[in-house]
Scaffold this active site. Structure first.
Site, mmCIF file in Angstrom:
data_model
loop_
_atom_site.group_PDB
_atom_site.id
_atom_site.type_symbol
_atom_site.label_atom_id
_atom_site.label_comp_id
_atom_site.label_asym_id
_atom_site.label_seq_id
_atom_site.Cartn_x
_atom_site.Cartn_y
_atom_site.Cartn_z
ATOM 1 N N HIS A 1 -0.797 8.913 -3.048
ATOM 2 C CA HIS A 1 -0.927 7.834 -4.263
ATOM 3 C C HIS A 1 -1.904 7.142 -3.506
ATOM 4 C CE1 HIS A 1 2.674 8.772 -7.040
ATOM 5 N NE2 HIS A 1 2.018 9.986 -6.756
ATOM 6 N N GLU B 1 -2.060 3.458 -4.194
ATOM 7 C CA GLU B 1 -1.767 2.736 -3.171
ATOM 8 C C GLU B 1 -1.739 2.872 -1.920
ATOM 9 O OE1 GLU B 1 0.077 2.770 -7.207
ATOM 10 O OE2 GLU B 1 -0.415 3.784 -6.561
ATOM 11 N N CYS C 1 4.171 3.970 -8.074
ATOM 12 C CA CYS C 1 5.660 5.134 -8.377
ATOM 13 C C CYS C 1 6.909 4.064 -7.148
ATOM 14 C CB CYS C 1 5.485 6.243 -7.944
ATOM 15 S SG CYS C 1 5.354 6.656 -5.954
ATOM 16 N N CYS D 1 5.825 3.663 -3.442
ATOM 17 C CA CYS D 1 4.200 3.478 -3.514
ATOM 18 C C CYS D 1 4.936 2.200 -3.971
ATOM 19 C CB CYS D 1 3.347 3.499 -4.315
ATOM 20 S SG CYS D 1 2.334 4.723 -3.755
#
Length: 336
Positions: free
Chosen positions: A263, A265, A291, A294
């Site tokens: 992801h 992040e 999420c 993260c």
């Protein structure tokens, strides 16, 4: 222009008023009327005495007396910031003046209590429970002559959230001023708009075929790391078939254990580590709220603030966990 400022204890009203003074506004406080009365009577100026004398004056001269006496000090050619507005009748009286706007400055109870503790005034409540009990006494009353702060806050035409640092508070106030009057409207994007716009551009580098997401990490107004979602370094891009889960167009929230994409992040945090850059107490701007995975990385990496543009469909638990960890969370919605 007359800007009225209302809000809960330690929300930042005085700080906003000081900011407005630097912009040429003159400062007035309805409480100064009460202070003058107490001084005349030789009484100590304490919170309890201010509240009691204010209630007494309203009962004797009407609920709008403090506003009426304050308005008498106003000169038509000047801009003013007016604080200590705690009764709806005071708002009605101030609204009779040309170009009056009431702004509600607010923050969560926990944040405000920490600010109260930091200022260290003698007589301030020492516990959150005591702090909340003090507020309850000011919020509402069946007596129209007493403080009715909850009703005053409902009358505000603008609201400023003061959960972050002073720079963000000043920026929010400047933006609000620009919405009220073209005289104060700035053509420059705010820092939030600036950094979130950059995050949106970074997301265009994503190789994920399902959703393009990116994050940037900012410290002292400088970008120290960026990341976008996609397959790991040195592997086939998702858009080239590198992730079976994405290429199979799995339903949202399903088969996440088969996804090989990292992801935005996650990549921004990892890239900072890869290059030996400290991100402790930094802010992460993400095009989507994080999420759960993260979120745990954000907490353990020592980031202090999360700003996001769009809400991730499965982010309710994540946002709750961030707030529990004491990390400031806010949405920075860019105009399409």
């Amino acid at each position: 222009m007359i800007i009225g400022l209302t809000g809960e204890n330690c929300a930042g009203k005085d700080t906003v008023a000081e900011h407005l003074k630097r912009k040429g506004f003159y400062y007035l406080s309805l409480s100064d009327v009460i202070r003058d009365e107490l001084a005349t009577e030789g009484k100590q100026i304490t919170r309890e005495n201010l509240i009691a004398k204010g209630n007494e004056l309203r009962e004797k001269f009407g609920p709008a007396v403090l506003a009426a006496r304050t308005i008498a000090k106003i000169e038509g050619s000047k801009n003013y910031a007016v604080i200590s507005i705690r009764n709806p009748a005071e708002v009605s009286e101030l609204a009779k003046t040309p170009n009056f706007h009431l702004i509600h400055v607010t923050a969560s109870a926990n944040v405000r209590f920490e600010r109260m503790k930091a200022r260290g005034r003698e007589g301030d409540p020492k516990t959150l429970e005591g702090f909340m009990a003090l507020e309850k006494a000011e919020y509402a009353s069946a007596d129209k002559n007493k403080q009715q702060l909850s009703q005053v806050m409902k009358l505000a035409s603008k609201k400023i959230e003061n959960e972050s640092d002073l720079a963000h508070l000043y920026e929010s106030m400047d933006k609000t001023l620009g919405e009220i009057s073209s005289e104060f409207k700035s053509s420059r994007p705010s820092w939030d708009e600036y950094f979130m716009s950059i995050a949106k551009i970074v997301s265009s580098r994503s190789n994920c075929i399902k959703r393009h997401v990116a994050a940037i990490i900012v410290k002292d107004k400088r970008i120290v790391s960026t990341g976008y979602n996609g397959t790991p370094r040195g592997t086939r891009n998702c858009s080239e078939g590198g992730c079976r889960r994405c290429n199979a167009f799995a339903d949202a929230g399903t088969k996440l254990d088969e996804c090989v994409c990292s992801h935005g992040e996650e990549n921004a945090i990892v890239q900072a580590s890869y290059h030996g850059i400290s991100i402790k107490d930094a802010t992460i701007y993400s095009t989507f709220s994080p999420c759960l995975t993260c979120t745990k990385m954000i907490i353990n990496a020592g980031l202090k603030e999360v700003a996001y543009n769009e809400a991730y469909p499965l982010s309710e638990v994540s946002l709750g966990l961030l707030k529990e960890a004491g990390i400031m969370v806010r949405q920075v919605k860019l105009k399409e």
